[in-house]
Design a protein around this motif. Structure first.
Motif, PDB file in Angstrom:
ATOM      1  N   GLY A   1      -2.366   2.520   1.652  1.00 40.58           N
ATOM      2  CA  GLY A   1      -1.067   1.979   1.271  1.00 40.58           C
ATOM      3  C   GLY A   1      -1.304   0.915   0.217  1.00 40.58           C
ATOM      4  O   GLY A   1      -2.332   0.247   0.231  1.00 40.58           O
ATOM      5  N   SER A   2      -0.329   0.759  -0.688  1.00 42.77           N
ATOM      6  CA  SER A   2      -0.558  -0.176  -1.788  1.00 42.77           C
ATOM      7  C   SER A   2       0.759  -0.563  -2.454  1.00 42.77           C
ATOM      8  O   SER A   2       1.802   0.019  -2.156  1.00 42.77           O
ATOM      9  N   GLY A   3       0.681  -1.518  -3.366  1.00 41.47           N
ATOM     10  CA  GLY A   3       1.869  -1.873  -4.128  1.00 41.47           C
ATOM     11  C   GLY A   3       1.702  -3.151  -4.918  1.00 41.47           C
ATOM     12  O   GLY A   3       0.642  -3.776  -4.908  1.00 41.47           O
TER      13      GLY A   3
ATOM     14  N   HIS B   1      -3.460  -6.075  10.808  1.00 38.75           N
ATOM     15  CA  HIS B   1      -3.901  -5.534   9.508  1.00 38.75           C
ATOM     16  C   HIS B   1      -4.655  -6.632   8.763  1.00 38.75           C
ATOM     17  O   HIS B   1      -4.486  -7.817   9.042  1.00 38.75           O
TER      18      HIS B   1
ATOM     19  N   PHE C   1       5.799  -6.389   2.101  1.00 41.43           N
ATOM     20  CA  PHE C   1       5.055  -7.348   1.268  1.00 41.43           C
ATOM     21  C   PHE C   1       4.729  -6.845  -0.125  1.00 41.43           C
ATOM     22  O   PHE C   1       4.097  -7.549  -0.910  1.00 41.43           O
ATOM     23  N   THR C   2       5.105  -5.610  -0.443  1.00 42.58           N
ATOM     24  CA  THR C   2       4.895  -5.115  -1.814  1.00 42.58           C
ATOM     25  C   THR C   2       6.160  -4.432  -2.308  1.00 42.58           C
ATOM     26  O   THR C   2       6.932  -3.880  -1.530  1.00 42.58           O
TER      27      THR C   2
ATOM     28  N   GLN D   1      -4.179 -12.196   3.274  1.00 38.00           N
ATOM     29  CA  GLN D   1      -3.750 -12.262   1.861  1.00 38.00           C
ATOM     30  C   GLN D   1      -3.423 -13.675   1.407  1.00 38.00           C
ATOM     31  O   GLN D   1      -3.972 -14.164   0.414  1.00 38.00           O
TER      32      GLN D   1
ATOM     33  N   ARG E   1      -4.177  -2.741  17.305  1.00 39.42           N
ATOM     34  CA  ARG E   1      -2.794  -2.302  17.511  1.00 39.42           C
ATOM     35  C   ARG E   1      -2.686  -1.524  18.801  1.00 39.42           C
ATOM     36  O   ARG E   1      -3.467  -0.601  19.033  1.00 39.42           O
TER      37      ARG E   1
ATOM     38  N   PHE F   1       6.627  -1.222   2.168  1.00 42.00           N
ATOM     39  CA  PHE F   1       6.014  -2.315   2.928  1.00 42.00           C
ATOM     40  C   PHE F   1       6.811  -3.575   2.603  1.00 42.00           C
ATOM     41  O   PHE F   1       7.220  -3.743   1.448  1.00 42.00           O
TER      42      PHE F   1
ATOM     43  N   ALA G   1      -1.934  -5.124  -4.407  1.00 44.12           N
ATOM     44  CA  ALA G   1      -2.713  -5.152  -3.161  1.00 44.12           C
ATOM     45  C   ALA G   1      -2.777  -3.737  -2.604  1.00 44.12           C
ATOM     46  O   ALA G   1      -1.893  -2.920  -2.865  1.00 44.12           O
ATOM     47  N   PHE G   2      -3.852  -3.459  -1.881  1.00 40.16           N
ATOM     48  CA  PHE G   2      -3.909  -2.183  -1.160  1.00 40.16           C
ATOM     49  C   PHE G   2      -4.588  -2.422   0.182  1.00 40.16           C
ATOM     50  O   PHE G   2      -5.284  -3.426   0.382  1.00 40.16           O
ATOM     51  N   GLY G   3      -4.397  -1.484   1.116  1.00 44.65           N
ATOM     52  CA  GLY G   3      -5.075  -1.554   2.399  1.00 44.65           C
ATOM     53  C   GLY G   3      -5.469  -0.152   2.817  1.00 44.65           C
ATOM     54  O   GLY G   3      -4.657   0.775   2.716  1.00 44.65           O
TER      55      GLY G   3
ATOM     56  N   GLU H   1      -8.871  -4.574   2.747  1.00 44.60           N
ATOM     57  CA  GLU H   1      -7.767  -5.020   1.908  1.00 44.60           C
ATOM     58  C   GLU H   1      -8.319  -5.304   0.518  1.00 44.60           C
ATOM     59  O   GLU H   1      -9.433  -5.836   0.392  1.00 44.60           O
TER      60      GLU H   1
ATOM     61  N   SER I   1      -4.089  -7.454   5.862  1.00 48.98           N
ATOM     62  CA  SER I   1      -3.144  -8.189   5.013  1.00 48.98           C
ATOM     63  C   SER I   1      -2.896  -9.595   5.560  1.00 48.98           C
ATOM     64  O   SER I   1      -2.429 -10.471   4.827  1.00 48.98           O
TER      65      SER I   1
ATOM     66  N   GLN J   1     -10.075  -2.053   8.728  1.00 45.62           N
ATOM     67  CA  GLN J   1      -9.371  -1.907   7.456  1.00 45.62           C
ATOM     68  C   GLN J   1     -10.084  -2.673   6.355  1.00 45.62           C
ATOM     69  O   GLN J   1     -10.831  -3.621   6.623  1.00 45.62           O
TER      70      GLN J   1
HETATM   71  N1  PHE Z   1      -1.194  -3.637   5.580  1.00 45.97           N
HETATM   72  C1  PHE Z   1      -0.742  -2.294   5.333  1.00 45.97           C
HETATM   73  C2  PHE Z   1      -0.993  -1.458   6.615  1.00 45.97           C
HETATM   74  O1  PHE Z   1      -1.723  -1.867   7.457  1.00 45.97           O
HETATM   75  C3  PHE Z   1      -1.451  -1.649   4.172  1.00 45.97           C
HETATM   76  C4  PHE Z   1      -1.136  -2.307   2.838  1.00 45.97           C
HETATM   77  C5  PHE Z   1      -1.918  -3.336   2.357  1.00 45.97           C
HETATM   78  C6  PHE Z   1      -0.037  -1.889   2.105  1.00 45.97           C
HETATM   79  C7  PHE Z   1      -1.626  -3.928   1.130  1.00 45.97           C
HETATM   80  C8  PHE Z   1       0.264  -2.477   0.898  1.00 45.97           C
HETATM   81  C9  PHE Z   1      -0.534  -3.490   0.401  1.00 45.97           C
HETATM   82  O2  PHE Z   1      -0.464  -0.370   6.776  1.00 45.97           O
END
Ligand code: PHE
Length: 365
Positions: free
Chosen positions: A209-211, A104, A189-190, A109, A129, A187, A229-231, A145, A106, A143
């Motif tokens: 996804g985010s948080g 990802h 990380f969030t 980050q 993946r 997640f 952060a979001f992805g 980010e 992320s 992706q």
């Molecule tokens: N890295 C997560 C994924 O691949 C997405 C994500 C990014 C979620 C940043 C929250 C914050 O699914």
């Protein structure tokens, strides 16, 4: 950071015990579809970047960071526990025990938090993946980010509000007036975490996804400000917006595909639908830990061209006495670019059967 295909191989296929990168995967590193002018993935990336830069000039953009990352950056820095399934070699491509292909964006980050001047950035790239085979899954996808930090002491509710408003605005920019909903998510990380869904073509579709970033990730990067952060997955968005029916098409070098795009969001017109052909394959999974991702990897590796559309488990049963497990997979062969002959499908299918026996120890039925 473009690689030539020979240096890919040397750098990615090391022959070490932990190394599970295949030729097929190595050949994707450096293709950088998201940087190819007029490619749908590039178009979506540009559109999102422009949206952010218009609203928030301070966002920095990164899109050519190497997909080869340390497992520390990809997992540890993001508080992903050592036992988490995403680290398993059945899910992740490892170059060595400490280097992998990012799973990802992320993975950047922590480094970007340290290096970014404005502490607001977008980062786009190819991610890898090991996964199943069907029309929306491919072992390489793209992706983006996004990260934004706030002044020290900013209340979480303000961050949550800003995150949701920003992403709702982006979604509206891409999809127009669609119904949206936020679901709580998880997640490592969030916290808290949310996914955003939109109602599109009669179904709820996960967009991102985010948080709120876990504070220790930020302090470990030597900073103190809170942030979000979001992805998001670019193929997912592009398949919907351009009406691209099969994820393999993004990799097509066929002008009938690439020639349809001129930098705008336009509906893809299938140039032809070639016939599909099914083959079934049944086997006892054997005593080892059989993992369907390992099986998918063998299939992808027997096939130099993208001629497999899906591999679906259509039957599974456990022998009542011996407790042996039998699987039946249905292979759907179809090229996006030409008609396949029965002979070539048989040849490939036979090779898959042989390899599954050799490499996974399955027993054909
Ligand atoms: N890295 C997560 C994924 O691949 C997405 C994500 C990014 C979620 C940043 C929250 C914050 O699914």
């Amino acid at each position: 950071l473009g690689f030539s295909s020979t240096s890919n191989r040397e750098e990615l296929i090391t022959g070490l015990d932990d190394n599970n990168v295949t030729e097929n995967i190595a050949s994707r590193v450096g293709r950088n579809l998201h940087l190819q002018p007029n490619h749908p993935l590039h178009t979506i990336k540009q559109k999102i970047e422009t949206h952010f830069l218009t609203l928030h000039t301070s966002f920095e953009t990164y899109s050519n960071l190497s997909p080869i990352v340390s497992t520390k950056n990809c997992f540890d820095d993001l508080l992903i526990p050592p036992s988490h399934v995403s680290r398993s070699p059945s899910d992740t491509y490892y170059i060595s025990s400490t280097k992998c292909l990012r799973t990802h964006t992320s993975a950047h980050q922590s480094t970007l938090l340290k290096e970014s001047k404005s502490k607001c950035f977008l980062c786009t790239g190819d991610v890898y993946r090991r996964d199943e085979i069907d029309r929306s899954h491919y072992p390489v996808f793209h992706q983006m980010e996004g990260v934004k930090l706030f002044e020290e002491g900013t209340h979480v509710s303000v961050i949550e509000d800003d995150l949701k408003k920003t992403l709702e605005g982006l979604t509206q920019e891409l999809f127009g007036d669609v119904e949206m909903r936020w679901n709580t998510d998880y997640f490592p990380f969030t916290d808290p975490s949310w996914e955003l869904e939109i109602y599109f073509n009669d179904e709820w579709l996960e967009v991102l996804g985010s948080g709120v970033i876990q504070p220790s990730i930020i302090t470990n990067a030597g900073l103190t400000q809170p942030g979000w952060a979001f992805g998001l997955g670019l193929e997912r968005l592009a398949m919907v917006l351009f009406k691209i029916p099969d994820i393999r098409l993004f990799w097509s070098k066929d002008e009938r595909f690439l020639g349809q795009f001129d930098g705008g969001i336009v509906e893809f017109k299938p140039f032809s639908k070639y016939p599909s052909s099914d083959r079934d394959m049944s086997f006892w999974t054997g005593s080892q830990n059989f993992h369907s991702n390992d099986f998918a990897e063998i299939v992808r590796n027997c096939i130099t061209e993208d001629i497999i559309e899906s591999v679906t488990l259509i039957d599974e049963f456990t022998h009542p006495k011996t407790k042996e497990v039998s699987n039946c997979f249905r292979f759907t062969y179809r090229s996006m670019e030409r008609s396949l002959t029965n002979e070539e499908i048989d040849r490939v299918h036979f090779k898959v059967r042989e390899r599954a026996v050799e490499e996974l120890g399955v027993v054909l039925r």
